[in-house]
Design an enzyme around this catalytic site. Sequence first.
Site, PDB file in Angstrom:
ATOM      1  N   GLU A   1      -2.009   7.747 -11.692  1.00 18.77           N
ATOM      2  CA  GLU A   1      -1.580   6.424 -12.144  1.00 18.77           C
ATOM      3  C   GLU A   1      -1.658   6.345 -13.664  1.00 18.77           C
ATOM      4  O   GLU A   1      -2.738   6.316 -14.234  1.00 18.77           O
ATOM      5  CB  GLU A   1      -2.512   5.362 -11.531  1.00 18.77           C
ATOM      6  CG  GLU A   1      -2.782   5.583 -10.044  1.00 18.77           C
ATOM      7  CD  GLU A   1      -4.035   4.851  -9.540  1.00 18.77           C
ATOM      8  OE1 GLU A   1      -4.505   3.902 -10.195  1.00 18.77           O
ATOM      9  OE2 GLU A   1      -4.559   5.235  -8.483  1.00 18.77           O
TER      10      GLU A   1
ATOM     11  N   ARG B   1       1.964  -7.217  -9.151  1.00 16.68           N
ATOM     12  CA  ARG B   1       2.289  -6.540  -7.885  1.00 16.68           C
ATOM     13  C   ARG B   1       2.452  -7.523  -6.725  1.00 16.68           C
ATOM     14  O   ARG B   1       2.878  -7.133  -5.637  1.00 16.68           O
ATOM     15  CB  ARG B   1       1.238  -5.467  -7.562  1.00 16.68           C
ATOM     16  CG  ARG B   1      -0.169  -5.996  -7.285  1.00 16.68           C
ATOM     17  CD  ARG B   1      -1.110  -4.869  -6.878  1.00 16.68           C
ATOM     18  NE  ARG B   1      -2.448  -5.353  -6.555  1.00 16.68           N
ATOM     19  CZ  ARG B   1      -3.351  -4.672  -5.883  1.00 16.68           C
ATOM     20  NH1 ARG B   1      -3.078  -3.462  -5.433  1.00 16.68           N
ATOM     21  NH2 ARG B   1      -4.535  -5.171  -5.631  1.00 16.68           N
TER      22      ARG B   1
ATOM     23  N   ASP C   1     -12.039   8.866  -7.629  1.00 21.59           N
ATOM     24  CA  ASP C   1     -11.575   7.657  -8.311  1.00 21.59           C
ATOM     25  C   ASP C   1     -12.030   7.778  -9.765  1.00 21.59           C
ATOM     26  O   ASP C   1     -13.149   7.422 -10.111  1.00 21.59           O
ATOM     27  CB  ASP C   1     -12.172   6.413  -7.627  1.00 21.59           C
ATOM     28  CG  ASP C   1     -11.525   5.118  -8.118  1.00 21.59           C
ATOM     29  OD1 ASP C   1     -10.686   5.178  -9.026  1.00 21.59           O
ATOM     30  OD2 ASP C   1     -11.876   4.044  -7.568  1.00 21.59           O
TER      31      ASP C   1
ATOM     32  N   HIS D   1       0.725   2.373 -10.451  1.00 24.74           N
ATOM     33  CA  HIS D   1      -0.190   2.901  -9.422  1.00 24.74           C
ATOM     34  C   HIS D   1       0.575   3.796  -8.430  1.00 24.74           C
ATOM     35  O   HIS D   1       0.685   3.488  -7.240  1.00 24.74           O
ATOM     36  CB  HIS D   1      -0.827   1.706  -8.701  1.00 24.74           C
ATOM     37  CG  HIS D   1      -2.077   2.020  -7.956  1.00 24.74           C
ATOM     38  ND1 HIS D   1      -2.159   3.008  -7.007  1.00 24.74           N
ATOM     39  CD2 HIS D   1      -3.304   1.466  -8.022  1.00 24.74           C
ATOM     40  CE1 HIS D   1      -3.387   3.028  -6.517  1.00 24.74           C
ATOM     41  NE2 HIS D   1      -4.104   2.111  -7.115  1.00 24.74           N
TER      42      HIS D   1
ATOM     43  N   GLN E   1      -7.843  -8.636  -8.319  1.00 23.59           N
ATOM     44  CA  GLN E   1      -7.840  -7.203  -8.645  1.00 23.59           C
ATOM     45  C   GLN E   1      -6.412  -6.743  -8.962  1.00 23.59           C
ATOM     46  O   GLN E   1      -5.479  -7.038  -8.223  1.00 23.59           O
ATOM     47  CB  GLN E   1      -8.403  -6.445  -7.424  1.00 23.59           C
ATOM     48  CG  GLN E   1      -7.928  -5.029  -7.241  1.00 23.59           C
ATOM     49  CD  GLN E   1      -9.071  -4.002  -7.240  1.00 23.59           C
ATOM     50  OE1 GLN E   1     -10.116  -4.214  -7.829  1.00 23.59           O
ATOM     51  NE2 GLN E   1      -8.854  -2.888  -6.564  1.00 23.59           N
TER      52      GLN E   1
ATOM     53  N   ARG F   1       0.871  -1.194   0.000  1.00 23.98           N
ATOM     54  CA  ARG F   1       0.000   0.000   0.000  1.00 23.98           C
ATOM     55  C   ARG F   1       0.903   1.239   0.000  1.00 23.98           C
ATOM     56  O   ARG F   1       1.325   1.738   1.039  1.00 23.98           O
ATOM     57  CB  ARG F   1      -0.891  -0.025   1.246  1.00 23.98           C
ATOM     58  CG  ARG F   1      -1.801   1.178   1.396  1.00 23.98           C
ATOM     59  CD  ARG F   1      -2.914   1.237   0.383  1.00 23.98           C
ATOM     60  NE  ARG F   1      -3.799   0.083   0.471  1.00 23.98           N
ATOM     61  CZ  ARG F   1      -4.554  -0.344  -0.554  1.00 23.98           C
ATOM     62  NH1 ARG F   1      -4.526   0.282  -1.727  1.00 23.98           N
ATOM     63  NH2 ARG F   1      -5.322  -1.403  -0.404  1.00 23.98           N
TER      64      ARG F   1
HETATM   65  O1  LIG Z   1      -6.938  -1.503  -2.928  1.00 19.84           O
HETATM   66  P1  LIG Z   1      -6.252  -1.698  -4.262  1.00 19.84           P
HETATM   67  O2  LIG Z   1      -6.570  -3.039  -4.885  1.00 19.84           O
HETATM   68  O3  LIG Z   1      -4.772  -1.479  -4.145  1.00 19.84           O
HETATM   69  O4  LIG Z   1      -6.817  -0.605  -5.242  1.00 19.84           O
HETATM   70  C1  LIG Z   1      -6.708   0.751  -4.935  1.00 19.84           C
HETATM   71  C2  LIG Z   1      -7.378   1.615  -6.003  1.00 19.84           C
HETATM   72  O5  LIG Z   1      -6.714   1.417  -7.229  1.00 19.84           O
HETATM   73  C3  LIG Z   1      -7.154   2.246  -8.320  1.00 19.84           C
HETATM   74  O6  LIG Z   1      -6.834   3.572  -8.071  1.00 19.84           O
HETATM   75  C4  LIG Z   1      -8.632   2.085  -8.570  1.00 19.84           C
HETATM   76  O7  LIG Z   1      -9.116   3.035  -9.502  1.00 19.84           O
HETATM   77  C5  LIG Z   1      -9.415   2.196  -7.302  1.00 19.84           C
HETATM   78  O8  LIG Z   1     -10.776   1.846  -7.563  1.00 19.84           O
HETATM   79  C6  LIG Z   1      -8.844   1.272  -6.228  1.00 19.84           C
HETATM   80  O9  LIG Z   1      -9.583   1.430  -5.039  1.00 19.84           O
END
Ligand SMILES: O=P(O)(O)OC[C@H]1O[C@H](O)[C@H](O)[C@@H](O)[C@@H]1O
Length: 320
Positions: A294, A111, A234, A189, A106, A81
């Site tokens: 990003e 990563r 976002d 990111h 996701q 993070r």
């Molecule tokens: O919590 P993560 O999987 O690291 O994602 C963190 C963020 O990433 C990007 O910025 C997306 O647009 C967000 O929708 C998401 O919340």
Amino acid sequence: MVDRTNRPSALKATDAAGPEAQVDIVGSGSSSKVIATLPSGESVEVLLFGATVTSWKSNGGKTENLWLSEKAALDGSKAVRGGVPVVFPVFGPPPKSGHPTSTLPQHGFARTSRWEFLGKSSAEDALGSNSVKLDFGLYRSGLSEDAREAWPLDFGLVYSVTLSKDSLQTIINVRNEGQQSFEFQFLLHTYFKIQDISKVAVNGLLGVTYVDKVLNATEHKQSDNSIKITGEVDRVYTSIPQDTTSIVEDGKPRFDVVRDNLQDTVVWNPWIEKAKSMGDFSPDDDYKHMICVEVGTVQGWQKLEKGEVFEGGQTIKSLL
Ligand SMILES: O=P(O)(O)OC[C@H]1O[C@H](O)[C@H](O)[C@@H](O)[C@@H]1O
């Protein structure tokens, strides 16, 4: 653009006289990281887990430019993070079904995979300042069994992180090493560290269409050159004609983010409630001290045929 082959050039020391960057590999296992420091004090740290840049200091090493959560996992147990996580081969939640990325987590597997450190090379810029390039590789053989099964495609990633006196360049090179074509998305990111979100504006997206993920994925056009952050943001800006997005703080330019062969940019700040709800976001009110800008290619898919290569990335400049 640098060369478009997928392997980094052989390690080569600079011909320049004078001291070179120091490069050390510290820690072991999933906590291993590469630290490079220029003779003038600037430094970068890259965790092999995710090839995540976790620190970038400019201004002779005095100014940290990247935000890193106090509770970021740095032991390989989950995505970091903060810093610069590498998103590949899918951005956000994958398509529900019917796409080869559908069963990936996701933001994909890059990563959360352990990358190889391929080596360093040094150079000298036109003004005589040193820079150092660190190359990291991730191949199908380096994936977890789960990821290999979920995305059964043969690929090679070389990620190059180049530290110069006032900038950091991060470039990905994606090669299709298999027999069939594949599709991917990619995004860097980056979590920028800022003093006070109430004084920050993101500039350079005027006229660009974006999807607002906070407002039920509705589509809008950016009507103001200066985006102020006053709540959760976002947004996915796509097909951006301008090369540079700037982060301005207190009316003064703080960072320039220059896209290279990437057309999209996400602007993200979780604000109060979302920051609190993320277990690894700490301290809770540090949403005031970070902004994610990003760069990536996340609208639709990049397609690579057998043997083809894609290259893209960013140069981020610290303007303090
Ligand atoms: O919590 P993560 O999987 O690291 O994602 C963190 C963020 O990433 C990007 O910025 C997306 O647009 C967000 O929708 C998401 O919340």
